[in-house]
Design a protein around this motif. Sequence first.
Motif, PDB file in Angstrom:
ATOM      1  N   ASP B 298       0.849  -1.183   0.000  1.00  0.00           N
ATOM      2  CA  ASP B 298       0.000   0.000   0.000  1.00  0.00           C
ATOM      3  C   ASP B 298       0.884   1.232   0.000  1.00  0.00           C
ATOM      4  N   GLU B 299       0.293   2.378   0.285  1.00  0.00           N
ATOM      5  CA  GLU B 299       1.049   3.632   0.161  1.00  0.00           C
ATOM      6  C   GLU B 299       2.269   3.672   1.063  1.00  0.00           C
ATOM      7  N   LYS B 330     -11.962   0.975   6.289  1.00  0.00           N
ATOM      8  CA  LYS B 330     -11.460   0.974   4.922  1.00  0.00           C
ATOM      9  C   LYS B 330     -10.029   0.477   4.861  1.00  0.00           C
ATOM     10  N   ALA B 331      -9.637   0.040   3.710  1.00  0.00           N
ATOM     11  CA  ALA B 331      -8.232  -0.284   3.477  1.00  0.00           C
ATOM     12  C   ALA B 331      -7.963  -0.071   1.996  1.00  0.00           C
ATOM     13  N   THR B 332      -6.852   0.522   1.693  1.00  0.00           N
ATOM     14  CA  THR B 332      -6.459   0.626   0.301  1.00  0.00           C
ATOM     15  C   THR B 332      -5.183  -0.181   0.115  1.00  0.00           C
TER      16      THR B 332
END
Lengths: 716, 467
Positions: B298-299, B330-332
């Motif tokens: 992720d980021e 949430k999760a990205t």
Amino acid sequence: MSNSSTSDLLKPFKLKTKQQELLISILCLVYILAFITRLFSVLRYESMIHEFDPYFNYRTTLYLTQHGFYDFWNWFDYESWYPLGRIVGGTLYPGLMVTAALIYRLLHFLRFAVHIREVCVLTAPFFASNTTLVAYFFGKEIWDSGAGLVAAILIAVCPGYISRSVAGSYDNEGVAIFALLFTFYLFVKAVNKGSLAWGLASAFGYFYMVSAWGGYIFIINLIPLYVLVLLITGRYSMRLYVAYNCMYILGMLLAMQIRFVGFQHVQSGEHMAAMGVFFLMQVFYFLDWVKHMLSDTKLFQEFLSITVTCAVAAGGIALGVGVASGYISPWTGRFYSLLDPTYAKDHIPIIASVSEHQPTAWSSFMFDFHILLFLFPAGLYFCFKRLSDATIFIVMYGLTSMYFAGVMVRLILVATPAVCLISAIAVSATVKNLTVLLRSKNKVAQIGSTKGTSSAKASSKASLDQSQPFQKNGAMALLFGAFYLLSRYATHCTWVTSEAYSSPSIVLAARGAHGNRVIFDDYREAYFWLRQNTPPDAKVMSWWDYGYQITAMGNRTVIVDNNTWNNTHIATVGRAMSSYEDEAYEIIRSLDVDYVLVVFGGVTGYSSDDINKFLWMVRIGGGVFPVIKEPDYLVNGEYRVDKGAAPKMLNCLMYKLSYYRFGEMMTEYGKPPGYDRARGVEIGNKDIKLEHLEEAFTTSNWIVRIYKVKPPNNRW
Amino acid sequence: MEAPIRAREALGFILFSLLFSICRSSSLNHLLISNAERRIDLSSHIVKVYLTLKVENAGSTPTSEVFLSFPPTQVDHLATVEALVTKGKRKKTTLVRLDVKPTELPDAPNDAKYFAIYLENPLKSGESTTLEVLYLLTHSQEPFPAEIAQSESQLVYYRDSALILSPYHIKQQTTFIKTPSTKVESFTRVEPSNRAGTEIKYGPYEDHPPYSFSPILIHFENNSPFAVVEELVREVEISHWGNLQVTEQYTLVHAGARHKGVFSRVDFQSRPTLNGASSLRYLLARLPPRVHSVYYRDEIGNISSSHLRTDSRKSELEIEPRYPLFGGWKATFVIGYGLPLQDFLFETSDDRRYLNFTFGCPLLETVVDKLTIKVVLPEGSKDPSAVVPFPVEQHLETKYSYLDVVGRTVVVMEKKNLVPTHNSHFQVYYTFKPIFMLAEPLMLASAFFLFFVACVAYLHIDLSIRK
């Protein structure tokens, strides 16, 4: 002779090109070696930013690349130091960020679609490689190209430097050591040549250093000191005059362009030495001129004493008036603590609380320098034997930086280039002498051959050789010894780099029960949770160590962070952490905090957690708010968390937040529930009730615990 | 691709409305449904409805269109409608897929929306046929209570009609609703209706006129995690050096009942079945076989909790988000992998190339609200065109990657509201001359060559002013 004249002409040329080829290939290999030896962390973990401060640098670099330079320069950061904020452009050294952004732009211009993170991660190794080149030229300037080569090799793998320049440690020091050494090199070159061009170059080198790191103070004090020593030892020359004046005036003007430095060059006590020496140079020049004009020595002596007294008096008065009127600021705490190692402990606990500001232990000298520690005095001996302007400089650089390295652990970094250079002189001179001894025998045998380049030397050695029959064998043994030592150095450096300096400290790795590698990625788990699942304007309170990481990875506002400029604010947080919950709640409400984050190692046995840092919170809090008293948290001067702990300790906010519901947890087989593995005790207070805060998130290994601050109760 | 379909639709619509105005009474009423059976599967958060309709032509004119109608609230959540017809007798039956298109009928009661099923052979007067219809609904289970604590289980409402909404007269119909567990708080009774185990039965109901509607509300426990990908961007980059690089950016959310109050790790770890029963702990992505260099990040960096299992037919990637997802969390993240190009890139007879790749989201049991597929063609490719089995929005972009001078053409396709059944193949056709493959290596080689030439020149030229 005539028929061999062409071959004689060609021979040195051929030899030269061969040597040059060898030299260039060695330098290329060293350049590559310096880069790849710093990639352990990328291979072991991933391409990521390490530690604490680099996260701020990364965040600002990201901002710089996204918004452009002017927005970056005028950036007011609302996310740190809530509610004060931070004027980022005016409170940082932009050199590192601008360098990384330029590299990024250049790569994109050349159509290399790299991510800015990769650039940031590899900036420090890249500059370390460049440092090796500078070390070569510096060594060549002060001794010879052999010493330069050895210096390049030594500095490429020296752990003292690697500790701050592994891939991912994206910190100011990464480029600053390059800038420091480069400035010194250019200045020494300027002094040796006496040319304005090199003086100008050194001024620009100084400018880059000022833009990159606060350690430029070292340059601006060392160079005047060096000039002063040259003046006293009667080595004043026009070359020195040109080099110093050019470097000082232009360097000062350029440095004023950095907003964080501003007018400090004319206003701060730490920069006054340079100015004083500058005026002294003018007086010297003037006296020199008068001496030239006056033929009467007696008259000149009179004049000299009058001028010197006047100049010193004028300087003293100016300084006194400046300090008294407040125009010249007194020395800062950090500067004092450099000169007097005990100062910080008594006066500024926040400086003393940082582990890298501790006085250096002998073992870490050994760890970081290894054989250089023994070669350093030998190198000094060689330097003194062949005293010149350049060697005086390197000796002074070495001695002063070694002193500072003894005062603060982190300053080993500044000493490293000097130690490497001086040791390189020792190695190069010794090996050269030994090989000359070895070759001399051959020379004697084939004395008729045309190869003899130093036949005079060879013959003198040959005569020595006859007087000491085992000299050749001895030289051989010594040479082997030297190579053995150097190879030990290489293995030691590799080992230290891979074991000690290549851990990102965000991701923790441990050995599992079956010898497998276990990764604790709790920090990022917590920060990413904050980023995704809290309101965007949430304010997070934590101890200042984690401030930069929370803003960079969690993208949330923090109360305090690693830029420790406001002691009171940090003390307020320290006070909140060390108060009872309802008192702490008042402070938390007044700071408008939404979440409180603590780091807890009781489950995993991670020892650098908040409970172990807690006494510093008490000390820093107590330094500003006398309600907090350190003895309240100790029992007979002992810091404990078990049943015998002080009652205030068992009920303060930090204890409660760290150990909330930990009493139900079985951490280790055969131990009672609530057994703290980091401290090896069963905790003293297992029945913790929270009134004003509630658990919002705890990471899978409990390393980070986040609590939500409840809104105040309805009164009706 | 789209234009002809649109035109056909429009034309069909005009023709149809003309026809309709002439013989309006007969066009719908001459069909009737003699028997209808509906099975609604509520076991996951995607509602699956299987409809078996026995359609009979009671009129005099043959017809080839059968209409399905949906209430407007359902149409917004309707992800896909498929219709099949059984062919042949007894044991030799085969299922044939039929065309289904959304249409509109004038004076539809209460804004009911229609889908037309186009039969292969017109249904003659007096004949009957059996249609199997499957449609999937997303976001159709409403959590109630809307916020739950960690130890509570997730209860949801499902709203529908006990009677099948149809423009035709239905002689006999039955509805079976399958709930994920036996825990049903309440359900609307429309006699005859009863519940046994995990099944609620409505019907049989006899002889209901067109557009009969009888709202029902079922309140039941559904602890399956409501994994919804709010936005998914899949980038497929073709390199003719033999690699297909796929990068997928996810914005994942747990769309179930929102998490309220405390998250206690000690409860979550010690009693996982009772605590956070509806939480999303891991996801399974089904990737093509021979997948290599898979990453999951992720980021802020790599996420270390994932497992890849590969065999010759498929690869399964089990991924855990950094933290368990509770309702509303949430999760990205990004998943990326490489694939051998020869499995997906083919050549047509007229020397064009086409990529054959799956459209939907590789995660199992997830709803994708918005999907963007970007197919990055190699630099120098021309005339891109995409063939997708369902309507999508398309446009072209340009992307600059490593050593690109003119940029790569990107075919962008967007679609909303996807379910796993959308994982069918699509094709992107383009022309590409293999000589372009050499452009970048040649560029690099010439850059190095020039550099060395410059070095040689520098060493041989004396630039000093003084001699």
